[in-house]
Structure formats: structure tokens, C-alpha cells
Design a protein around this motif. Structure first.
Motif, mmCIF file in Angstrom:
data_model
loop_
_atom_site.group_PDB
_atom_site.id
_atom_site.type_symbol
_atom_site.label_atom_id
_atom_site.label_comp_id
_atom_site.label_asym_id
_atom_site.label_seq_id
_atom_site.Cartn_x
_atom_site.Cartn_y
_atom_site.Cartn_z
ATOM 1 N N GLY A 1 62.849 74.524 90.011
ATOM 2 C CA GLY A 1 63.141 75.177 91.288
ATOM 3 C C GLY A 1 64.488 75.872 91.288
ATOM 4 O O GLY A 1 64.859 76.511 90.314
ATOM 5 N N PRO A 2 65.212 75.705 92.391
ATOM 6 C CA PRO A 2 66.481 76.425 92.529
ATOM 7 C C PRO A 2 67.593 75.901 91.627
ATOM 8 O O PRO A 2 68.697 76.416 91.668
ATOM 9 C CB PRO A 2 66.848 76.226 94.004
ATOM 10 C CG PRO A 2 66.096 75.036 94.440
ATOM 11 C CD PRO A 2 64.871 74.946 93.601
ATOM 12 N N THR A 3 67.311 74.887 90.811
ATOM 13 C CA THR A 3 68.354 74.429 89.900
ATOM 14 C C THR A 3 68.182 75.031 88.508
ATOM 15 O O THR A 3 68.991 74.785 87.622
ATOM 16 C CB THR A 3 68.361 72.886 89.768
ATOM 17 O OG1 THR A 3 67.142 72.487 89.110
ATOM 18 C CG2 THR A 3 68.441 72.210 91.124
ATOM 19 N N ALA A 4 67.138 75.817 88.321
ATOM 20 C CA ALA A 4 66.855 76.368 86.996
ATOM 21 C C ALA A 4 67.892 77.417 86.601
ATOM 22 O O ALA A 4 68.293 78.241 87.420
ATOM 23 C CB ALA A 4 65.467 77.001 86.992
ATOM 24 N N PRO A 5 68.331 77.387 85.343
ATOM 25 C CA PRO A 5 69.246 78.431 84.853
ATOM 26 C C PRO A 5 68.627 79.817 85.027
ATOM 27 O O PRO A 5 67.422 79.988 84.893
ATOM 28 C CB PRO A 5 69.389 78.096 83.364
ATOM 29 C CG PRO A 5 69.075 76.646 83.260
ATOM 30 C CD PRO A 5 68.040 76.381 84.319
ATOM 31 N N VAL A 6 69.459 80.785 85.356
ATOM 32 C CA VAL A 6 69.000 82.142 85.623
ATOM 33 C C VAL A 6 69.484 83.065 84.517
ATOM 34 O O VAL A 6 70.681 83.135 84.235
ATOM 35 C CB VAL A 6 69.577 82.622 86.982
ATOM 36 C CG1 VAL A 6 69.283 84.087 87.201
ATOM 37 C CG2 VAL A 6 69.031 81.783 88.116
ATOM 38 N N ARG A 7 68.552 83.744 83.892
ATOM 39 C CA ARG A 7 68.889 84.718 82.857
ATOM 40 C C ARG A 7 69.739 85.826 83.443
ATOM 41 O O ARG A 7 69.395 86.401 84.467
ATOM 42 C CB ARG A 7 67.596 85.369 82.377
ATOM 43 C CG ARG A 7 67.174 85.077 80.998
ATOM 44 C CD ARG A 7 65.724 85.455 80.887
ATOM 45 N NE ARG A 7 65.562 86.873 80.554
ATOM 46 C CZ ARG A 7 65.285 87.297 79.327
ATOM 47 N NH1 ARG A 7 65.138 86.439 78.341
ATOM 48 N NH2 ARG A 7 65.149 88.580 79.081
ATOM 49 N N SER A 8 70.828 86.165 82.783
ATOM 50 C CA SER A 8 71.691 87.204 83.333
ATOM 51 C C SER A 8 71.988 88.252 82.269
ATOM 52 O O SER A 8 72.460 87.926 81.191
ATOM 53 C CB SER A 8 72.992 86.559 83.821
ATOM 54 O OG SER A 8 73.750 87.479 84.548
ATOM 55 N N ILE B 1 73.134 81.938 84.056
ATOM 56 C CA ILE B 1 73.930 81.419 85.161
ATOM 57 C C ILE B 1 73.327 80.075 85.557
ATOM 58 O O ILE B 1 72.105 79.950 85.688
ATOM 59 C CB ILE B 1 73.930 82.402 86.345
ATOM 60 C CG1 ILE B 1 74.739 83.644 85.951
ATOM 61 C CG2 ILE B 1 74.515 81.754 87.606
ATOM 62 C CD1 ILE B 1 74.645 84.793 86.903
ATOM 63 N N ILE B 2 74.177 79.075 85.704
ATOM 64 C CA ILE B 2 73.708 77.716 85.991
ATOM 65 C C ILE B 2 73.974 77.413 87.474
ATOM 66 O O ILE B 2 75.121 77.178 87.859
ATOM 67 C CB ILE B 2 74.454 76.688 85.104
ATOM 68 C CG1 ILE B 2 74.397 77.085 83.620
ATOM 69 C CG2 ILE B 2 73.913 75.278 85.334
ATOM 70 C CD1 ILE B 2 73.039 76.984 82.970
ATOM 71 N N PRO B 3 72.928 77.423 88.293
ATOM 72 C CA PRO B 3 73.140 77.323 89.743
ATOM 73 C C PRO B 3 73.816 76.038 90.218
ATOM 74 O O PRO B 3 74.462 76.052 91.263
ATOM 75 C CB PRO B 3 71.720 77.412 90.326
ATOM 76 C CG PRO B 3 70.911 78.032 89.260
ATOM 77 C CD PRO B 3 71.516 77.615 87.960
#
Ligand SMILES: *[C@@H]1O[C@H](CO)[C@@H](O)[C@H](O)[C@H]1NC(C)=O
Ligand SMILES: *[C@@H]1O[C@H](CO)[C@@H](O)[C@H](O)[C@H]1NC(C)=O
Ligand SMILES: *[C@@H]1O[C@H](CO)[C@@H](O)[C@H](O)[C@H]1NC(C)=O
Ligand SMILES: *[C@@H]1O[C@H](CO)[C@@H](O)[C@H](O)[C@H]1NC(C)=O
Ligand SMILES: [Mn+2]
Length: 445
Positions: free
Chosen positions: A299-306, A354-356
Motif C-alpha cells: 500500500g502507501p508504504t511501498a517504495p516509489v520509483r523515481s 523514494i521511501i514513504p
């Protein structure tokens, strides 16, 4: 006679007053704008900061929070309380002076002092995360030049207070030839409380941000290098998620979410989870993330590719940092190094995320020190990026910046060699795989 004097005095005070107000408005254009501003952290470091990479022309995309995080929602609806009430009073001259010298409100900074609590801005799901007991250790590298004493100190005390000691190898503080008196013996004296954990290195000459970071890194002994700006404050459990991601994949370079510390109120406010991108002028900007990125089990804790990093604040495996060629030492003072590193990471076999659940607040000093020297260094550094990494797409850059076509950019042969040696992929590959939206931007122009 007496009347005249009073008259003159009141004229003088009105004039002074108007100037103060004008200066204030100049330095804080968003004053009075009650809308929540979208996070726009500057791309790099302290006093060199000037050319706002996101402003001036160029279609800036304002990221909206994708993630309906309760906390950011709340912040969005909360009216920002005006910090100074008009009319300004005379001691606010000190404020103006501080703004010119440091780029933010030093009166509040002084009153906050050397440490403070900041609100926990993480998504609630982050509180349920558990990290392994054995994580790599971190060396936190903080470079500064003429930073405000308390802001610098809060950067360090937040790290000391919110990082478990067994994963914090050390803090490496690099003074890039600061001139202000309070950054000399007074700083040494106050750093005594962190004895054993802090290494202070003072450059013998002005090196600029890029070489100062390399100097800091060369003194590090932790498994992971974490770079921080000298006007940041870390949040709770900020380091564990970064180290955990790197422990799973040492070729993963990770950034926290950059929360906003308002440069006038020093209020700490959460930012939406966004990803870093840039346009064909090589201006960095934040962009919305794709909804599918948050749809997995994490969910919203997943790392986001940037596609790109903002600049000053990220973590990288120390050996990997050397393996992929650190920074381009041929770059001057400030700017462009964040995109160079981002492209190099992606094109040469690494990843940038990016690590939320990791959050670090940062005081934005946009428009601060907008001078010719730094503009020139940014253009020079960007040209090096263009000529080493953009392949046939360099024409896209020169379409936007024809003025830079004949500008010199030094000797790049070493960086071209590095790209060959690492067997890096093409810029076309990067566009096809990592940053699919860039081309579309140009087609619509
Ligand atoms: C411009 O900014 C740089 C970086 O901080 C500084 O070293 C330089 O002295 C400034 N130049 C002028 C003309 O203000
Ligand atoms: C002027 O500012 C100073 C410091 O900010 C404050 O202590 C004082 O009360 C202010 N005076 C008025 C009249 O608002
Ligand atoms: C303070 O931050 C605002 C919003 O981020 C920015 O527009 C402004 O230029 C900044 N002020 C200075 C002095 O950098
Ligand atoms: C550029 O640097 C390389 C070594 O890094 C050197 O061999 C080469 O001669 C230099 N080229 C020029 C034109 O100075
Ligand atoms: Mn900064």
C-alpha cells in the motif's frame, strides 16, 4: 522646530516601514496566500542555493497528494496562520537582515534553539512496519557553508535523538569555509555533547557542495552514506526504512520524503508522496506518482520509483557510491549533480526509489542568493550532464537553451570513460523504461 523634527521622524519611519514591507514581500512571495503550498524542496544545498530549479518559466507540475493520508489532508485544510502581523515593527529589521544572510527566519530559529520535537508525519501504516535487528550502519554526511547556528544544530540533534545508536556509525560534518563567527569555536564547544559520534572537517579552501560531499564521504566508515542538508530535521524512524531497502539491494539508492519546514514560520508540515522528475531544460520538479504504485500489498508504504532525486538528501551504499563513480569532480560550485547521479544510477544498473515511511524535513531557501556565479555553475554542470548522458537527445536540451550551445563545459573524457567502463545503457533506454513521460512533454510544446 520640534514639530519639524517630529515630522521628519515620522517620514523617516514611514519610508523605513515601506522598505521593510517590500523586502519582506520580495522574500516571501507566498505571504498571505492561504492555500497550502505543494512541496517544492529546493534541489540542493544551503547558501549556494539560488536558481530555483523549479521556478522561472517552464510548466511546473504541482503534485497533488495521491495518497489520501489523513495527516496531509488535515494539513491541507488547516489555514496557515500568518506569522508576522502587519504593520511590521522595527525589530523586524533583524528578521530582514536574517533573511538576507541565511534565507529563512532566524528569529524563530533562535527561539526554537538547538533541538525541538517535530510532528510525526508518517502514514499510520508505517507505524506497523518492523525492521530487522541487524541493519547496515550509516555515516551521515552534512556539509555546510555559513549556515545559521541553530538550524545546523537542530539537523544534528534530530539525527542524534531519532536514530538508534547502533545503526549510526557517525555524523560527518564538513565546514566548507564558513565565515560566520558562531560556526567556529562556539560550534566546537557545543559539539562536545555529541563527542565520539561526530567528526568535524573544515575545508582549507572553498570547495563547493559537490567536492565537500566527496570529502565527507572519504572520511566515512559506515556501510551506507546518508547525505543531509545542513537545514533539515529528521523525523521518527527515518533511517531504518532507508537502511532496510539498501540491505535488500545495495544497488538501490533511496530518498526519504522531504517534508516542508516553512522558511518564515519554521513550521514542520507533511508533504505528499511524490516522485522526482525534470524537463528538457534539466529543471528538477516533483510529479504525481502513479496510482498503481500504491496498489500492491504494501500500500502507501511501498517504495516509489523515481526518475530523479531532488539533490541534498539521500542514502546510498558506500561501496556502491564508489563503484558507480561518486560525483563528477569536474562540476563547479553547485547544481546539476542530482540529475547526473540520477541518470547514472538508472542507466548503469542501479535503481532510485523514494521511501514513504522515511521522512526528513527541510527548510526551503528558494530564491536565496540568486547570483550570476551560481547561475553560471548550474549551466556549466548541466552541460556536462547533457554531453555525457543525453546522447542524441542533447538536441532537446539545446532547443530549450540555445544560449548554452557554445558554452564551455570542461573536460568530460573521464566521465565518458566511466560510462563506457560501467557498460551503461542509452538515454533512449532510460526514456523507454524509467521516465516515459519526458518525451510527451516535448511533443506538446
Ligand atoms: C554568489 O553566490 C556564491 C555562492 O554562495 C558566493 O560564493 C558568491 O560570493 C556570490 N557572488 C556574489 C556576487 O554575490
Ligand atoms: C516588536 O517586536 C519585538 C520582537 O519581535 C516584540 O518583543 C515587541 O513586543 C514588538 N512590539 C510591538 C509593539 O508589537
Ligand atoms: C521561502 O519559501 C517559499 C515557499 O517555498 C519560497 O517561495 C520563498 O522564495 C522562500 N524564501 C526564501 C528567502 O528563500
Ligand atoms: C581530458 O582529460 C583526460 C584525462 O582525464 C586527458 O587524457 C585528456 O588529454 C584531456 N583532454 C584535454 C583536451 O585536455
Ligand atoms: Mn537545502
Amino acid at each position: 522646530m520640534k514639530n519639524n523634527i517630529i515630522q521628519y521622524l515620522s517620514y523617516a519611519s514611514i519610508i523605513l516601514w515601506i522598505w521593510t514591507a517590500l523586502l519582506f514581500i520580495y522574500f516571501h512571495p507566498n505571504y498571505g496566500n492561504q492555500q497550502k503550498r505543494v512541496q517544492k524542496p529546493e534541489s540542493t544545498w544551503s547558501l549556494e542555493k539560488q536558481v530555483n530549479q523549479q521556478d522561472t518559466n517552464g510548466p511546473e507540475q504541482k503534485p497533488k497528494p495521491y495518497l489520501k493520508d489523513e495527516r496531509s489532508d488535515e494539513a491541507e485544510h488547516k489555514e496557515q496562520k500568518p506569522f508576522i502581523k502587519f504593520p511590521l515593527n522595527y525589530s523586524d529589521l533583524e528578521l530582514i537582515h536574517g533573511l538576507l544572510k541565511y534565507g529563512f527566519n532566524i528569529i524563530i530559529s533562535r527561539s526554537l534553539g538547538k533541538e525541538r520535537d517535530v510532528p510525526d508525519t508518517r502514514n499510520k501504516m508505517c507505524l506497523k512496519q518492523h525492521y530487522p535487528k541487524y541493519l547496515p550502519t550509516a555515516s551521515v554526511v552534512i556539509c555546510f557553508h555559513n549556515e545559521e547556528f541553530n538550524a545546523l544544530f537542530r539537523t544534528m540533534s534530530s539525527v542524534m535523538n531519532l536514530t538508534p545508536q547502533y545503526i549510526l556509525e557517525e555524523i560527518i560534518l564538513v565546514d566548507d569555509m564558513s565565515e560566520f563567527d558562531d560556526l567556529k569555536e562556539k560550534l566546537d564547544y557545543h559539539l562536545e555533547v555529541f563527542r565520539g559520534k561526530i567528526k568535524l572537517i573544515r575545508n582549507k579552501k572553498r570547495e563547493g557542495l559537490i567536492r565537500s560531499r566527496l570529502i565527507g564521504a572519504s572520511h566515512a566508515s559506515g556501510d551506507v552514506l546518508v547525505f543531509l542538508d545542513s537545514h533539515s530535521e529528521v523525523n521518527r524512524v527515518w533511517l531504518e526504512p532507508l537502511l532496510f531497502a539498501i540491505s535488500k539491494n545495495p544497488k538501490m539508492v533511496v530518498c526519504p520524503v522531504i517534508d516542508v519546514i516553512d522558511n518564515m514560520t519554521l513550521e514542520y508540515t507533511p508533504s505528499p508522496v511524490v516522485r522526482g522528475t525534470f524537463n528538457w531544460k534539466l529543471q528538477f520538479m516533483w510529479d504525481n506518482i502513479f496510482s498503481y504504485e500504491m496498489e500492491g500489498p504494501e500500500g502507501p508504504t511501498a517504495p516509489v520509483r523515481s526518475p530523479a532525486m531532488a539533490g541534498g538528501i539521500f542514502a546510498i551504499d558506500r561501496h556502491y557510491f564508489y563503484e558507480i563513480g561518486q560525483y563528477d569532480k569536474g562540476m563547479n560550485l553547485w547544481g546539476g549533480e542530482n540529475l547526473e547521479l540520477s541518470l547514472r544510477i538508472w542507466m548503469c544498473g542501479g535503481q532510485l526509489f523514494i521511501i514513504p515511511c522515511s521522512r526528513v524535513g527541510h527548510i526551503s531557501k528558494e530564491h536565496f542568493q540568486n547570483n550570476f556565479t551560481t547561475m553560471k555553475s548550474l549551466a556549466y554542470n548541466n552541460l556536462r550532464v547533457v554531453h555525457v548522458w543525453l546522447d542524441e537527445y542533447k538536441e532537446q536540451f539545446f532547443l530549450q537553451r540555445p544560449d548554452l550551445k557554445s558554452m564551455k563545459y570542461g573536460n568530460i573524457s573521464e566521465r565518458v570513460q566511466l560510462r563506457k567502463r560501467l557498460g551503461c545503457k542509452s538515454f533512449q533506454w532510460y526514456l523507454d523504461t524509467v521516465f516515459l513521460e519526458l518525451e510527451a512533454t516535448v511533443n506538446t510544446l
